[in-house]
Design an enzyme around this catalytic site. Structure first.
Site, PDB file in Angstrom:
ATOM      1  CG  HIS A  34       4.349  53.358  50.815  1.00  0.00           C
ATOM      2  ND1 HIS A  34       3.344  53.383  52.664  1.00  0.00           N
ATOM      3  CD2 HIS A  34       5.497  52.483  51.681  1.00  0.00           C
ATOM      4  CE1 HIS A  34       4.598  53.410  53.144  1.00  0.00           C
ATOM      5  NE2 HIS A  34       5.823  52.921  52.706  1.00  0.00           N
ATOM      6  CG  HIS A  36      10.128  55.491  51.159  1.00  0.00           C
ATOM      7  ND1 HIS A  36      10.020  55.952  52.403  1.00  0.00           N
ATOM      8  CD2 HIS A  36       9.525  54.297  51.685  1.00  0.00           C
ATOM      9  CE1 HIS A  36       9.241  55.558  53.422  1.00  0.00           C
ATOM     10  NE2 HIS A  36       8.828  54.262  52.952  1.00  0.00           N
ATOM     11  NE  ARG A  78      29.555  62.509  47.225  1.00  0.00           N
ATOM     12  CZ  ARG A  78      29.714  60.953  46.902  1.00  0.00           C
ATOM     13  NH1 ARG A  78      29.465  60.198  47.758  1.00  0.00           N
ATOM     14  NH2 ARG A  78      29.947  61.444  45.589  1.00  0.00           N
ATOM     15  N   GLY A 175       9.023  56.439  59.744  1.00  0.00           N
ATOM     16  CA  GLY A 175      10.161  56.102  60.970  1.00  0.00           C
ATOM     17  C   GLY A 175       9.209  54.943  61.902  1.00  0.00           C
ATOM     18  CD  GLU A 204       6.127  48.927  58.254  1.00  0.00           C
ATOM     19  OE1 GLU A 204       6.247  50.213  58.544  1.00  0.00           O
ATOM     20  OE2 GLU A 204       7.049  48.673  57.475  1.00  0.00           O
ATOM     21  CG  ASP A 282       8.526  50.245  52.515  1.00  0.00           C
ATOM     22  OD1 ASP A 282       8.256  51.936  52.500  1.00  0.00           O
ATOM     23  OD2 ASP A 282       8.320  49.874  53.303  1.00  0.00           O
TER      24      ASP A 282
HETATM   25 ZN   LIG Z   1       7.322  53.289  53.672  1.00  0.00          ZN
END
Ligand SMILES: [Zn+2]
Length: 336
Positions: A34, A36, A78, A175, A204, A282
């Site tokens: 986990h 990102h 970008r 989210g 969470e 995370d």
């Molecule tokens: Zn997460």
């Protein structure tokens, strides 16, 4: 001048030190389930891309503040070179932590929409990960996440991307957990039929109901976080019975103000409840640092830490042969 072997030193008896096994945690082979990608971008890279690296020396004031900070980093990405670069740097940084296998979460469809090029971000990330695998000897897979606040059409696009890229192993909801999973049920069923795994953030910021929903509507095979499951004994029984792994990220929980301090983190209680617990970041810290904190704050010995690492490998979606290989490396670390 008194020499190193002078009388004062020689007269002192050598201290009897009880030496618990304290092996180098960088060398402990781990799986990272986990994290990102956009949260792992190096400060130096953020600076080079024209941004200001966040200085996070206190918990965020709110989930929104956290999300806004992440949005600022995402906006810096970008073109193809940027995505390729952060993916390759991710591999280098993870490999330095002893991570042998990582499932990195990436919000490909959102970047595609923002840049008007649906394919490029994931293609570039896949290229960067392949390069990283070659250079740093780490295995990686991608999880495409989807914010519950966003329309279901975007999740369909994520599924299309996932089915075209063998690098993608799972998709999942992320989210704000106060938004329901139900609107996404049809896409998630289709994902499952396409052979993808399902992992959702739940438990969470929201309570046990979000985890039940992730399991039933979302057919989750793992739960992202799940730190609030202890509020519901029936849910604990169900998770234990089905051996659903929890992707626990202690430092992130403290940073987001969900848990007051690491010392009060429920990780030891989740383990004591017989749940399948994996340790992750995370994207908010390094994985070695997180294991180090488990050693210092929860008092875990090397056998406990090796067990946590083994659970992370077993809970991953890596091929069986790779899992066996990393588990054997963990055994070797423990007898080193
Ligand atoms: Zn997460």
């Amino acid at each position: 001048m008194r020499g190193r072997d002078g009388p004062a030193r020689a007269a002192r008896p050598a201290p009897t030190v009880y030496s618990p096994a304290v092996r180098d945690l960088h060398l402990l082979p781990k799986a990272h389930l986990h994290t990102h990608l956009e949260s792992t971008v190096r400060s130096a890279t953020i600076r080079e891309l024209g941004g200001r690296p966040p200085v996070q020396d206190r918990p965020f004031g709110s989930f929104r503040e956290f999300a806004d900070q992440r949005a600022q980093v995402r906006a810096l990405l970008r073109d193809r070179r940027h995505f390729r670069r952060i993916a390759e740097e991710f591999c280098q940084d993870e490999a330095a932590q002893g991570v042998r296998y990582a499932e990195v979460t990436f919000t490909a469809a959102a970047h595609g929409e923002r840049l008007g090029d649906p394919e490029m971000p994931l293609e570039a990330v896949a290229e960067g990960l392949a390069l990283g695998a070659h250079r740093y000897g780490i295995h990686t897979r991608v999880i495409l996440d989807h914010s519950r606040r966003r329309p279901v059409e975007r999740l369909w696009r994520s599924l299309e991307l996932a089915t075209r890229h063998p690098q993608v192993v799972a998709i999942g909801l992320a989210g704000d957990e106060s938004y329901p999973a139900a609107p996404f049920a049809e896409v998630l069923d289709a994902a499952r039929e396409a052979g993808l795994h399902l992992v959702h953030h739940a438990g969470e910021t929201a309570g046990p109901a979000s985890v039940w929903e992730a399991l039933t509507v979302g057919r989750a095979e793992r739960i992202g976080h799940g730190i609030r499951v202890l509020e519901d004994p029936e849910l604990v029984t169900e998770l234990r019975r089905r051996r659903v792994p929890l992707e626990v990220c202690p430092s992130s929980n403290v940073l987001l103000g969900l848990v007051a301090s690491l010392a009060e983190h429920p990780l030891p209680r989740l383990l004591a409840a017989g749940l399948t617990v994996t340790v992750n970041t995370d994207g908010e810290t390094s994985l070695t640092a997180e294991y180090q904190r488990a050693r210092e704050i929860f008092g875990y010995g090397d056998t406990d830490l090796a067990n946590l690492a083994r659970t992370s490998v077993e809970s991953s979606f890596a091929p069986a042969a790779l899992k066996a290989r990393i588990s054997a490396e963990i055994d070797r670390w423990l007898i080193s």
